[in-house]
Design a protein around this motif. Structure first.
Motif, PDB file in Angstrom:
ATOM      1  N   LEU A 132     -13.796   1.003   1.760  1.00 38.16           N
ATOM      2  CA  LEU A 132     -13.584   1.289   0.332  1.00 38.16           C
ATOM      3  C   LEU A 132     -12.942   2.656   0.138  1.00 38.16           C
ATOM      4  CD1 LEU A 132     -16.691  -0.021  -1.652  1.00 38.16           C
ATOM      5  CD2 LEU A 132     -14.442  -1.066  -1.393  1.00 38.16           C
ATOM      6  N   ALA A 133     -13.312   3.631   0.983  1.00 40.72           N
ATOM      7  CA  ALA A 133     -12.697   4.960   0.886  1.00 40.72           C
ATOM      8  C   ALA A 133     -11.193   4.859   1.145  1.00 40.72           C
ATOM      9  CB  ALA A 133     -13.348   5.918   1.876  1.00 40.72           C
ATOM     10  N   ILE A 134     -10.812   4.033   2.116  1.00 36.31           N
ATOM     11  CA  ILE A 134      -9.388   3.836   2.413  1.00 36.31           C
ATOM     12  C   ILE A 134      -8.697   3.154   1.237  1.00 36.31           C
ATOM     13  CG2 ILE A 134      -7.746   2.612   3.907  1.00 36.31           C
ATOM     14  CD1 ILE A 134      -9.841   3.046   6.203  1.00 36.31           C
ATOM     15  N   LEU A 135      -9.341   2.127   0.680  1.00 36.93           N
ATOM     16  CA  LEU A 135      -8.742   1.393  -0.443  1.00 36.93           C
ATOM     17  C   LEU A 135      -8.761   2.207  -1.738  1.00 36.93           C
ATOM     18  CD1 LEU A 135     -10.141  -2.151   0.372  1.00 36.93           C
ATOM     19  CD2 LEU A 135      -7.755  -1.390   0.532  1.00 36.93           C
ATOM     20  N   SER A 136      -9.506   3.308  -1.752  1.00 41.14           N
ATOM     21  CA  SER A 136      -9.485   4.199  -2.912  1.00 41.14           C
ATOM     22  C   SER A 136      -8.217   5.041  -2.933  1.00 41.14           C
ATOM     23  CB  SER A 136     -10.715   5.118  -2.906  1.00 41.14           C
ATOM     24  OG  SER A 136     -11.887   4.375  -3.171  1.00 41.14           O
ATOM     25  N   ASP A 152      -3.495   1.373  -1.964  1.00 40.50           N
ATOM     26  CA  ASP A 152      -3.627  -0.006  -2.425  1.00 40.50           C
ATOM     27  C   ASP A 152      -3.182  -0.934  -1.282  1.00 40.50           C
ATOM     28  OD1 ASP A 152      -0.821  -0.405  -2.473  1.00 40.50           O
ATOM     29  OD2 ASP A 152      -0.670   0.154  -4.583  1.00 40.50           O
ATOM     30  N   PRO A 153      -3.377  -2.266  -1.400  1.00 36.87           N
ATOM     31  CA  PRO A 153      -3.035  -3.161  -0.287  1.00 36.87           C
ATOM     32  C   PRO A 153      -1.599  -3.024   0.215  1.00 36.87           C
ATOM     33  CG  PRO A 153      -4.390  -4.332  -1.856  1.00 36.87           C
ATOM     34  CD  PRO A 153      -4.080  -2.992  -2.481  1.00 36.87           C
ATOM     35  N   SER A 154      -0.641  -2.823  -0.682  1.00 41.10           N
ATOM     36  CA  SER A 154       0.755  -2.704  -0.237  1.00 41.10           C
ATOM     37  C   SER A 154       0.977  -1.387   0.514  1.00 41.10           C
ATOM     38  CB  SER A 154       1.725  -2.815  -1.409  1.00 41.10           C
ATOM     39  OG  SER A 154       1.532  -1.766  -2.322  1.00 41.10           O
ATOM     40  N   GLU A 155       0.339  -0.306   0.053  1.00 45.53           N
ATOM     41  CA  GLU A 155       0.473   0.987   0.737  1.00 45.53           C
ATOM     42  C   GLU A 155      -0.185   0.946   2.116  1.00 45.53           C
ATOM     43  OE1 GLU A 155       0.540   3.873  -3.236  1.00 45.53           O
ATOM     44  OE2 GLU A 155      -1.366   3.310  -2.331  1.00 45.53           O
ATOM     45  N   LEU A 156      -1.331   0.266   2.202  1.00 47.87           N
ATOM     46  CA  LEU A 156      -2.006   0.121   3.491  1.00 47.87           C
ATOM     47  C   LEU A 156      -1.145  -0.693   4.448  1.00 47.87           C
ATOM     48  CD1 LEU A 156      -4.491   0.479   5.318  1.00 47.87           C
ATOM     49  CD2 LEU A 156      -5.435  -1.602   4.267  1.00 47.87           C
ATOM     50  N   ALA A 157      -0.586  -1.813   3.957  1.00 51.04           N
ATOM     51  CA  ALA A 157       0.287  -2.644   4.799  1.00 51.04           C
ATOM     52  C   ALA A 157       1.499  -1.855   5.272  1.00 51.04           C
ATOM     53  CB  ALA A 157       0.719  -3.891   4.032  1.00 51.04           C
ATOM     54  N   ALA A 158       2.064  -1.029   4.387  1.00 49.36           N
ATOM     55  CA  ALA A 158       3.222  -0.210   4.757  1.00 49.36           C
ATOM     56  C   ALA A 158       2.836   0.832   5.808  1.00 49.36           C
ATOM     57  CB  ALA A 158       3.804   0.480   3.527  1.00 49.36           C
ATOM     58  N   ALA A 159       1.686   1.477   5.614  1.00 50.10           N
ATOM     59  CA  ALA A 159       1.225   2.488   6.575  1.00 50.10           C
ATOM     60  C   ALA A 159       1.016   1.867   7.950  1.00 50.10           C
ATOM     61  CB  ALA A 159      -0.067   3.141   6.081  1.00 50.10           C
ATOM     62  N   ARG A 183      -9.457  -7.547  -1.457  1.00 52.72           N
ATOM     63  CA  ARG A 183     -10.541  -8.132  -0.657  1.00 52.72           C
ATOM     64  C   ARG A 183     -10.063  -8.456   0.763  1.00 52.72           C
ATOM     65  NH1 ARG A 183     -13.969 -13.186  -2.819  1.00 52.72           N
ATOM     66  NH2 ARG A 183     -11.941 -14.227  -2.657  1.00 52.72           N
ATOM     67  N   GLU A 184      -8.861  -9.012   0.891  1.00 59.15           N
ATOM     68  CA  GLU A 184      -8.327  -9.333   2.219  1.00 59.15           C
ATOM     69  C   GLU A 184      -8.124  -8.064   3.047  1.00 59.15           C
ATOM     70  OE1 GLU A 184      -8.397 -12.243   3.510  1.00 59.15           O
ATOM     71  OE2 GLU A 184      -8.959 -13.128   1.604  1.00 59.15           O
ATOM     72  N   SER A 185      -7.653  -6.987   2.400  1.00 66.17           N
ATOM     73  CA  SER A 185      -7.486  -5.712   3.105  1.00 66.17           C
ATOM     74  C   SER A 185      -8.835  -5.176   3.576  1.00 66.17           C
ATOM     75  CB  SER A 185      -6.805  -4.684   2.199  1.00 66.17           C
ATOM     76  OG  SER A 185      -5.496  -5.094   1.876  1.00 66.17           O
ATOM     77  N   PHE A 186      -9.859  -5.314   2.719  1.00 66.79           N
ATOM     78  CA  PHE A 186     -11.221  -4.894   3.075  1.00 66.79           C
ATOM     79  C   PHE A 186     -11.713  -5.656   4.297  1.00 66.79           C
ATOM     80  CE2 PHE A 186     -15.817  -5.531   2.791  1.00 66.79           C
ATOM     81  CZ  PHE A 186     -16.297  -4.249   2.597  1.00 66.79           C
ATOM     82  N   ARG A 187     -11.501  -6.979   4.284  1.00 61.00           N
ATOM     83  CA  ARG A 187     -11.950  -7.800   5.422  1.00 61.00           C
ATOM     84  C   ARG A 187     -11.242  -7.387   6.705  1.00 61.00           C
ATOM     85  NH1 ARG A 187     -11.852 -13.619   2.214  1.00 61.00           N
ATOM     86  NH2 ARG A 187     -13.940 -13.449   1.307  1.00 61.00           N
ATOM     87  N   ALA A 188      -9.936  -7.116   6.592  1.00 58.15           N
ATOM     88  CA  ALA A 188      -9.179  -6.689   7.772  1.00 58.15           C
ATOM     89  C   ALA A 188      -9.695  -5.339   8.272  1.00 58.15           C
ATOM     90  CB  ALA A 188      -7.692  -6.606   7.439  1.00 58.15           C
TER      91      ALA A 188
END
Length: 198
Positions: free
Chosen positions: A87-91, A94-101, A69-74
């Motif tokens: 949601l397509a990005i979060l599909s 995951d939050p850790s992979e997004l933070a790493a990217a 949810r926090e990643s979605f808000r960001a």
């Protein structure tokens, strides 16, 4: 504001599910990751939610963890990223992979999502730099949300005390795991504060 739903999963489709809560069916848009995790229709389900109100209607988005949810808000704070794109990005991340990217400036990882071109991926990476916390914290925050409402309230309490979303999520998840399902709000907040202070 609808922040959480707990009920029976009536049906699921490619990008949404319908959750029955005391006789009312809520249509909730979900990432593919969360759709996979909630199980088959007929089972009980608990989702954290975010309600977006626009001129043309209300849309409810659901998440399997505080980190998601926090990643979605960001993501939706970035110009050009709506709820469906987030949601397509979060599909795919995951939050850790997004933070790493984001922390590595890896726009190609973000551009793997449907509807995200190179320019938008670059904008996401640039605008979210330093806002998602460390990949390690995000991976803990990406763990499934504890089922009880006390965990969501504890998360809110830590956020109100000034903790960053990723830190608050990580601390509450750890505290909930240690205390178990019957943990009270008071106990969760106290232990989460200790975890966050370390």
């Amino acid at each position: 504001m609808i922040a959480r739903l707990a009920g029976t999963l009536l049906e699921s489709a490619a990008d949404h599910a319908i959750v029955d809560v005391n006789g009312v069916g809520y249509l909730v848009h979900l990432s593919a990751r969360t759709l996979d995790a909630i199980g088959a229709p007929g089972g009980s389900v608990t989702l954290l939610t975010e309600l977006q109100v626009r001129e043309d209607g209300w849309t409810l988005f659901g998440f399997g963890s505080p980190g998601e949810r926090e990643s979605f808000r960001a993501l939706t704070s970035v110009q050009g990223v709506g709820g469906r794109v987030a949601l397509a990005i979060l599909s795919v991340l995951d939050p850790s992979e997004l933070a790493a990217a984001v922390s590595h400036g890896d726009k190609a990882m973000v551009a793997r999502a449907n509807g995200v071109g190179p320019k938008l991926a670059m904008r996401i990476v640039n605008e979210l730099a330093g806002k998602l916390g460390s990949p390690t914290l995000a991976s803990v925050a990406g763990a499934p949300a504890p089922r009880g409402g006390a965990a969501a309230d504890a998360l809110s309490a830590l956020a109100n005390l000034g903790f960053k979303p990723a830190e608050a999520s990580a601390a509450v998840v750890k505290a909930a795991e240690e205390l178990g399902d019957g943990a009270t709000l008071d106990a969760l907040v106290r232990l989460a504060l200790k975890k966050a202070a370390k």
